[in-house]
Write a protein that holds these residues in place. Structure first.
Motif, PDB file in Angstrom:
ATOM      1  N   TYR A 296       3.941   3.371 -11.615  1.00  0.00           N
ATOM      2  CA  TYR A 296       2.613   2.852 -11.935  1.00  0.00           C
ATOM      3  C   TYR A 296       2.577   2.140 -13.289  1.00  0.00           C
ATOM      4  CZ  TYR A 296       1.019   5.927  -8.139  1.00  0.00           C
ATOM      5  OH  TYR A 296       0.838   6.549  -6.926  1.00  0.00           O
ATOM      6  N   GLU A 297       3.208   2.718 -14.289  1.00  0.00           N
ATOM      7  CA  GLU A 297       3.181   2.128 -15.626  1.00  0.00           C
ATOM      8  C   GLU A 297       3.844   0.754 -15.624  1.00  0.00           C
ATOM      9  OE1 GLU A 297       4.561   3.194 -20.228  1.00  0.00           O
ATOM     10  OE2 GLU A 297       4.620   4.742 -18.663  1.00  0.00           O
TER      11      GLU A 297
ATOM     12  N   ARG B 216       1.607  -1.877 -13.803  1.00  0.00           N
ATOM     13  CA  ARG B 216       0.533  -2.395 -14.643  1.00  0.00           C
ATOM     14  C   ARG B 216       1.090  -3.354 -15.697  1.00  0.00           C
ATOM     15  NH1 ARG B 216      -3.817  -4.115 -13.955  1.00  0.00           N
ATOM     16  NH2 ARG B 216      -4.360  -2.246 -12.761  1.00  0.00           N
TER      17      ARG B 216
ATOM     18  N   ARG C 256       1.677  -1.034  -5.418  1.00  0.00           N
ATOM     19  CA  ARG C 256       1.854   0.292  -6.027  1.00  0.00           C
ATOM     20  C   ARG C 256       0.577   0.760  -6.717  1.00  0.00           C
ATOM     21  NH1 ARG C 256       7.901  -1.311  -8.209  1.00  0.00           N
ATOM     22  NH2 ARG C 256       9.059  -0.518  -6.383  1.00  0.00           N
ATOM     23  N   LEU C 257      -0.125  -0.140  -7.362  1.00  0.00           N
ATOM     24  CA  LEU C 257      -1.384   0.242  -7.997  1.00  0.00           C
ATOM     25  C   LEU C 257      -2.463   0.538  -6.961  1.00  0.00           C
ATOM     26  CD1 LEU C 257      -1.411  -2.200 -11.047  1.00  0.00           C
ATOM     27  CD2 LEU C 257      -0.891   0.253 -11.037  1.00  0.00           C
TER      28      LEU C 257
ATOM     29  N   TYR D 193      -1.768   2.072  -4.200  1.00  0.00           N
ATOM     30  CA  TYR D 193      -1.459   3.453  -3.806  1.00  0.00           C
ATOM     31  C   TYR D 193      -1.964   4.437  -4.860  1.00  0.00           C
ATOM     32  CZ  TYR D 193       1.031   7.426  -1.838  1.00  0.00           C
ATOM     33  OH  TYR D 193       1.326   8.648  -1.266  1.00  0.00           O
ATOM     34  N   GLN D 194      -1.871   4.067  -6.127  1.00  0.00           N
ATOM     35  CA  GLN D 194      -2.430   4.929  -7.173  1.00  0.00           C
ATOM     36  C   GLN D 194      -3.935   5.107  -6.960  1.00  0.00           C
ATOM     37  OE1 GLN D 194      -2.569   3.310 -11.197  1.00  0.00           O
ATOM     38  NE2 GLN D 194      -2.035   5.317 -12.054  1.00  0.00           N
TER      39      GLN D 194
ATOM     40  N   ARG E 185       5.325   6.242  -6.722  1.00  0.00           N
ATOM     41  CA  ARG E 185       4.525   7.063  -7.633  1.00  0.00           C
ATOM     42  C   ARG E 185       5.079   7.144  -9.050  1.00  0.00           C
ATOM     43  NH1 ARG E 185       3.251  12.194  -3.815  1.00  0.00           N
ATOM     44  NH2 ARG E 185       5.455  11.845  -3.290  1.00  0.00           N
TER      45      ARG E 185
END
Length: 376
Positions: free
Chosen positions: A318-319, A322, A237-238, A240-241, A315
């Motif tokens: 993300y938080e 991390r 996911r990160l 993709y960010q 999307r």
């Protein structure tokens, strides 16, 4: 029965199959998957080809002809795998023509992984495979090693479309994207049509959980147990960010105006390795536009038969992603150590599979004890 696969396609996830064999091509199985189950791409690797050649009677005639010509095992492997890639590309050509800028309908074929740490040899092999397969809807797979990065740039600048494989870390992913952008800039300077160049970055997923979970299990604490199965999705996911940031800035916009295509993230290694996990874990958890999910057949069937809730699962996460990686780091598990180990192991596994493929082919090229010599 294909509503989940259709839903993925509608959500911007291209469904690819992570296997190929001549039997699947000649039987019409691949064509059926393309026409009825939304499969718009195929990826291969040395392990897949070794399994196909070891168990597929469809190769016997070509193998006999190659033996009669006295070719080496290496030449035979390239000839046979290129033939399969070419035939699969022909099956997927309608999807290629129907997709935006030919992004889908692609077949990936890998350079000899023994060249993973040799830039010059990788470039030469990529050029040779492009000539040998001779289809516009081919991706040449190049590993994301340090030596692979300049090869990606050079091959892209020459107008060859690349599938960058064995991407594990966020830092390496950013370097891969930069190598692609540099290649596009070189292609633009050479006057090439950027709209005809395409690329994917194969970000490996399940192997991250396998390694991190092993280290979490060794800690044997409640905190560690709660983090099992969270690292791989967080990492992807990160990535993709990062993709969103890289392909939206000023540098990218100039290339986009010249007709360039984004290098889409491709989620690879999406079959679960831990039987306690839902078999669709790495599909359901990585739904986002402009992505590819290349699935082993078992995972594809699980999506088809079990279904899944289709909606953006990346999307808004993300938080949490991390936070999950930070929590794992606080337990003393080094992210850098994990991803470096996975890259080295990934290259080593592909090299081992390639050597096995050569040995399998060598054995099949050998003449029978009473037969005509097939090799010089």
């Amino acid at each position: 029965m294909t509503s989940a696969l259709k839903g993925l396609s509608d959500a911007g996830v291209s469904v690819w199959l992570d296997t190929l064999s001549r039997g699947r091509i000649v039987s019409g199985s691949l064509a059926e998957l393309a026409s009825k189950q939304y499969v718009v791409g195929v990826t291969t690797n040395p392990t897949i080809f070794n399994d196909a050649i070891s168990h597929g009677p469809e190769y016997q005639t070509q193998m006999s002809e190659l033996a009669a010509r006295g070719v080496t095992a290496g030449e035979a492997v390239r000839t046979i795998t290129a033939a399969d890639a070419r035939a699969a590309a022909d099956v997927l050509r309608p999807a290629f023509l129907a997709s935006a800028s030919g992004q889908d309908g692609r077949v990936s074929i890998e350079v000899d992984p023994r060249f993973a740490y040799d830039t010059v040899a990788t470039v030469a092999e990529a050029r040779h495979l492009t000539w040998l397969v001779d289809r516009p809807n081919t991706y040449i797979k190049i590993p994301a090693t340090e030596a692979g990065l300049p090869a990606i740039t050079e091959i892209t600048a020459q107008g060859i479309s690349v599938n960058v494989t064995l991407v594990f870390s966020l830092e390496r992913y950013r370097l891969v994207a930069d190598a692609y952008l540099s290649g596009l800039e070189g292609a633009r300077e050479a006057g090439r049509d950027l709209s005809q160049i395409s690329s994917v970055a194969s970000f490996f997923v399940s192997r991250v959980d396998t390694e991190v979970d092993k280290r979490l299990d060794a800690l044997a604490t409640p905190e560690a147990k709660a983090l099992r199965g969270r690292a791989a999705l967080a990492n992807a996911r990160l990535a993709y960010q990062a993709f969103e940031g890289i392909f939206s800035g000023q540098r990218w916009e100039g290339l986009q105006q010249a007709g360039a295509n984004k290098q889409r993230p491709l989620w690879a290694s999406t079959g679960v390795k831990d039987s306690s996990y839902e078999p669709t874990k790495y599909v359901a958890g990585l739904i986002a536009p402009n992505t590819v999910n290349t699935m082993p057949e078992a995972t594809l069937l699980a999506v088809e038969n079990r279904g899944l809730t289709v909606g953006d699962s990346v999307r808004g996460a993300y938080e949490q992603a991390r936070a999950d990686l930070d929590a794992i780091a606080r337990l003393g598990i080094s992210y850098e150590e994990v991803v470096q180990q996975l890259e080295h192991e990934g290259v080593a596994k592909f090299q081992e599979s390639w050597n096995t493929l050569l040995a399998t082919t060598e054995a099949q090229l050998a003449p029978p004890a009473h037969g005509r010599p097939g090799r010089r």
